[in-house]
Design a protein around this motif. Structure first.
Motif, short mmCIF file in Angstrom:
data_model
loop_
_atom_site.label_atom_id
_atom_site.label_comp_id
_atom_site.label_asym_id
_atom_site.label_seq_id
_atom_site.Cartn_x
_atom_site.Cartn_y
_atom_site.Cartn_z
N VAL A 214 -0.96 0.31 -3.24
CA VAL A 214 -1.17 -0.65 -2.15
C VAL A 214 -0.01 -0.52 -1.17
CG1 VAL A 214 -1.49 -3.07 -1.54
CG2 VAL A 214 -2.42 -2.19 -3.70
N TYR A 215 -0.36 -0.32 0.11
CA TYR A 215 0.63 -0.17 1.17
C TYR A 215 0.52 -1.34 2.14
CZ TYR A 215 1.20 4.70 -0.34
OH TYR A 215 1.45 5.84 -1.07
N SER A 216 1.61 -1.62 2.82
CA SER A 216 1.57 -2.62 3.88
C SER A 216 0.70 -2.12 5.02
CB SER A 216 2.99 -2.92 4.38
OG SER A 216 3.58 -1.74 4.90
N GLY A 217 0.34 -3.03 5.95
CA GLY A 217 -0.60 -2.70 7.01
C GLY A 217 -0.11 -1.61 7.95
N ARG A 222 1.89 5.07 10.26
CA ARG A 222 3.29 5.29 10.61
C ARG A 222 4.19 4.16 10.13
NH1 ARG A 222 2.83 6.47 16.93
NH2 ARG A 222 1.45 4.65 16.68
N GLU A 223 3.66 2.97 10.01
CA GLU A 223 4.47 1.83 9.59
C GLU A 223 4.12 1.35 8.19
OE1 GLU A 223 4.00 -1.20 12.47
OE2 GLU A 223 4.81 -0.03 14.14
N ARG A 224 3.42 2.16 7.43
CA ARG A 224 3.04 1.76 6.09
C ARG A 224 4.24 1.83 5.14
NH1 ARG A 224 -2.54 5.24 5.74
NH2 ARG A 224 -3.78 3.94 7.17
N ARG A 225 4.26 0.89 4.22
CA ARG A 225 5.32 0.84 3.21
C ARG A 225 4.67 0.55 1.86
NH1 ARG A 225 8.35 -3.57 1.43
NH2 ARG A 225 7.43 -4.81 3.11
N LEU A 226 5.02 1.37 0.86
CA LEU A 226 4.43 1.21 -0.47
C LEU A 226 4.91 -0.10 -1.08
CD1 LEU A 226 2.71 2.36 -2.77
CD2 LEU A 226 4.77 3.55 -3.58
N LEU A 227 3.96 -0.99 -1.40
CA LEU A 227 4.29 -2.28 -1.99
C LEU A 227 4.06 -2.32 -3.48
CD1 LEU A 227 2.70 -4.68 0.68
CD2 LEU A 227 5.07 -3.92 0.52
N ALA A 228 2.97 -1.73 -3.95
CA ALA A 228 2.62 -1.81 -5.37
C ALA A 228 2.02 -0.48 -5.81
CB ALA A 228 1.64 -2.95 -5.62
N TYR A 244 -3.87 -4.52 4.59
CA TYR A 244 -3.25 -3.59 3.65
C TYR A 244 -4.08 -2.32 3.58
CZ TYR A 244 -0.51 -7.62 2.27
OH TYR A 244 0.32 -8.71 2.28
N HIS A 245 -3.40 -1.24 3.21
CA HIS A 245 -4.06 0.04 3.01
C HIS A 245 -3.99 0.38 1.53
CE1 HIS A 245 -5.61 3.96 4.21
NE2 HIS A 245 -4.76 4.51 3.36
N VAL A 246 -5.16 0.71 0.95
CA VAL A 246 -5.26 0.95 -0.49
C VAL A 246 -5.74 2.37 -0.72
CG1 VAL A 246 -6.35 0.25 -2.65
CG2 VAL A 246 -5.73 -1.47 -0.95
N ILE A 247 -5.07 3.08 -1.65
CA ILE A 247 -5.47 4.42 -2.07
C ILE A 247 -5.84 4.36 -3.55
CG2 ILE A 247 -4.75 6.81 -2.40
CD1 ILE A 247 -2.87 6.50 -0.07
N SER A 248 -7.07 4.75 -3.85
CA SER A 248 -7.54 4.79 -5.24
C SER A 248 -7.55 6.23 -5.73
CB SER A 248 -8.94 4.18 -5.34
OG SER A 248 -9.45 4.34 -6.65
N ARG A 249 -7.01 6.45 -6.93
CA ARG A 249 -6.97 7.79 -7.52
C ARG A 249 -7.79 7.78 -8.81
NH1 ARG A 249 -3.09 10.43 -4.63
NH2 ARG A 249 -1.49 9.10 -3.66
N TYR A 250 -8.74 8.72 -8.85
CA TYR A 250 -9.59 8.90 -10.03
C TYR A 250 -9.14 10.20 -10.68
CZ TYR A 250 -13.88 9.83 -12.74
OH TYR A 250 -14.77 10.12 -13.75
#
Length: 369
Positions: A214-217, A222-228, A244-250
């Motif tokens: 989970v990244y900040s908005g 360019r301004e994303r920051r890894l939160l979790a 928020y920006h979310v990346i899911s990895r399978y």
């Protein structure tokens, strides 16, 4: 000679009379009256020269100590009279201690709510009170800290910076404490985010192969920051309201899904990301349905020749996003290959036959160089 000795004997008898009980009865009255005892002397206190010269007693080695003498018993002075004392209980119950006795009346009392007019947050809060002036290290010193639904700080009057943490949500505000009893409510614009993932057609995915970052908005990144990092499916993240920006990895290769999600204050947002991938298990066999050959090295390349993943073992299993791939198996200096197509949700076991032997110098073998 006889008369002289008798006179000396009488004088000596007067000195020695108090030693026995009979002498005590004949003793002259004391200064307190006839019932009071008179004077007493220890025989060892008699000068040695008198005893030895006048009564013929052999001289001794001298005075070493005062010998104890018996004193007359005094009449009962009424000590047998019983005393009248009030009855006391065996246990007197004590009142329970009052918190006001331990804690000063003038305190800074804090609580937090979800939103300005939302419900009070019942637990899992971390309160930190900072001094407004940085210390020698350039950081704000922590004056007090508490955990729980509420905080009570007994601090001197002054200005402070308060930070309230609720999971990965939090707020910082200035607090002016006058020194009098103060009640302050802090509003947190926080919500929850719960993440899920599945195959595009709705197929369920194993939880142990899914993770979320989970990244900040910031839609452009360019301004994303890894939160979790590495959040498991179904977990609820406490976050400040916002985008928020979310990346899911399978799996751990190239099956990735992305989404921009908005979290609202006071609510839990459920988000499901969809993957277009499948799990592929590879083995090298002499014939179809045969036993897998050990000591096999695997390379998975894209149809353009880019190496996707390498592995060693009789069985190689990995999750691949949809697309066309080339499987290359190396066993005892021989190279075998096969082309496959991966379709979303279609997990399969792929067999590479030893009859698929190719020339290692052939350009058709994807080396990844």
């Amino acid at each position: 000679m006889i008369k002289r000795a008798s006179g000396i004997a009488l004088s000596l008898a007067a000195l020695l009379a108090p030693q026995g009980p009979a002498g005590a009865q004949d003793a002259p009255p004391g200064p307190g009256g006839p019932d009071q005892p008179g004077a007493y002397a220890s025989p060892s206190a008699i000068p040695q020269d008198v005893r030895s010269r006048d009564i013929g007693v052999p001289p001794s080695v001298g005075l070493r100590k005062l010998e104890p003498i018996a004193l007359p018993e005094r009449p009962d002075a009424g000590l047998g009279t019983s005393l009248e004392l009030p009855n006391l209980p065996a246990f007197a119950p004590q009142p329970p201690p009052q918190l006001d006795i331990v804690r000063p009346k003038k305190s800074l009392r804090l609580k937090a709510t979800l939103g300005k007019n939302g419900p009070e947050i019942p637990s899992d809060l971390v309160w930190r009170l900072f001094a407004p002036v940085p210390g020698p290290d350039g950081k704000l010193p922590v004056v007090a800290m508490a955990k729980g639904s509420q905080a009570v700080f007994d601090v001197p009057a002054g200005n402070y910076l308060l930070h309230v943490g609720f999971g990965r949500a939090g707020v910082t505000k200035r607090v002016d404490f006058s020194g009098e009893e103060t009640h302050e409510t802090v509003a947190l614009d926080a919500g929850g985010l719960r993440l899920h993932a599945e195959i595009l057609d709705g197929g369920k995915l194993p939880d142990d192969k899914l993770t979320f970052d989970v990244y900040s908005g910031g839609g452009d990144g360019r301004e994303r920051r890894l939160l979790a990092p590495g959040v498991g499916p179904g977990s609820v993240l406490r976050l400040n309201a916002g985008d928020y920006h979310v990346i899911s990895r399978y799996g751990s290769v190239n099956a990735v899904a992305r989404a921009d999600i908005r979290v609202e204050a006071g609510k839990i947002t459920d988000a499901t990301l969809h993957h277009r991938a499948a799990e592929v298990t590879m083995k090298l066999v002499r014939e179809k349905g045969g036993e897998a050959l050990a000591d096999t090295a695997w390379s998975v390349t894209s149809d353009q020749g880019d190496i996707i993943r390498e592995s060693v073992g009789a069985f190689a299993s990995m999750v691949l996003t949809e697309g066309d791939y080339v499987l290359v198996a190396r066993n005892k200096d021989r190279i075998f290959q096969r082309q496959i197509a991966v379709h979303p949700g279609e997990n399969e076991e792929v067999e590479v036959l030893t009859s698929d032997l190719v020339d290692p110098n052939s350009p058709e073998v994807g080396t990844g160089d």
